[in-house]
Design an enzyme around this catalytic site. Structure first.
Site: not given
Ligand SMILES: NC(=O)c1ccc[n+]([C@@H]2O[C@H](COP(=O)([O-])OP(=O)(O)OC[C@H]3O[C@@H](n4cnc5c(N)ncnc54)[C@H](OP(=O)(O)O)[C@@H]3O)[C@@H](O)[C@H]2O)c1
Length: 247
Positions: A137, A150
């Protein structure tokens, strides 16, 4: 690495960045093991993406990460690409970090990616190479108030990833880190929080589309670059925060 005809495992494939990346990997000719907790969404996606399988796992339990990788390898007989993308945020002042919540996000964002790497590395080495991409991130590059739990975990993921990269160079396994900026997904809504005051101010730029981050992940796989940033200005983020390392 050329993605066509490769087998890839992607965690967090049920929505957001992971969903977008899974579709792009499939368009580029990969066959996928799709991992997350939401069985229905994964099964729908597996039906949409030719040859792909859904693997349900709660990655806050690192043993489920181990089982997920083993399941994929048993099914496909190989694993060329691992994308550790599943994640969840946790915001709290350092003084008030709840250790149970912190342990939960450490397991999900750090220990499960580590276990998945440990399972994948010998398989990739035996096959003559592979690609591992760990989604960190932008917050790992800077210091926002209440973001300690985080960002500290995402920093630790960078440390493990870039160390593994050096260790695995001779095995033709590239390990890359991707740094998304704020991205328009469900992430903010699912972020755990305690003792955080109401938000003040606005982020410097509007959020990115998940497809932008999916392209970064594809770029990391195809080029094997160590670090891929959502925006060039992020490389200079600590200075923008007026963090003076000599003071
Ligand atoms: N969005 C942002 O602003 C942002 C910024 C920087 C970095 N990131 C990083 O990008 C990555 C993807 O995030 P996103 O933005 O796509 O978030 P998101 O829309 O909340 O998606 C998160 C994904 O992780 C899965 N997940 C969450 N908890 C889990 C668990 N306990 N076991 C298995 N799977 C789990 C969820 O699937 P289920 O709920 O079906 O399990 C979902 O597919 C993450 O690592 C996040 O830290 C995001």
């Amino acid at each position: 690495m050329i993605i066509k005809d490769k087998v890839a495992l992607i965690t967090g494939a049920s929505r957001g960045i992971g969903l977008s990346t899974a579709r792009l990997l499939s368009q580029k000719g990969a066959t996928l093991a799709l991992v997350a907790r939401s069985r229905e969404k994964l099964e729908e996606l597996a039906n949409e993406l030719p040859g792909s399988i859904a693997i349900c796992a709660d990655l806050s339990n690192p043993e489920e990460a181990r089982t997920a990788v083993r399941h994929a390898v048993e099914h496909f007989g190989r694993l060329d690409i691992l994308v550790n993308n599943a994640g969840q945020g946790y915001d709290a002042p350092v003084e008030k970090i709840d250790l149970t919540k912190y342990q939960h996000i450490i397991n999900l964002n750090l220990i499960s990616p580590l276990v998945a790497m440990q399972e994948a590395i010998p398989i990739m080495r035996k096959a003559g190479g592979g690609s591992i991409v760990n989604v960190s991130s932008g917050t790992a590059l800077t210091y926002f108030p209440f973001n300690g739990p985080y960002s500290s975990v995402k920093r630790a993921l960078v440390g493990l990833s870039l160390t593994a990269r050096v260790e695995l160079e001779r095995d033709n396994i590239s390990v890359s880190v991707v740094y998304p900026y704020m991205t328009a997904t469900n992430f903010e809504d699912s972020t755990l929080k305690n003792d955080v005051p109401p938000e003040e101010g606005h982020p410097p730029y509007p959020p990115d589309d998940p497809a932008h981050v999916a392209n970064m992940i594809i770029n990391a796989i195809e080029t094997g670059r160590a670090e891929v940033f959502a925006h060039d200005w992020m490389k200079n983020w600590p200075n923008m925060m007026k963090l003076d390392r000599n003071a």
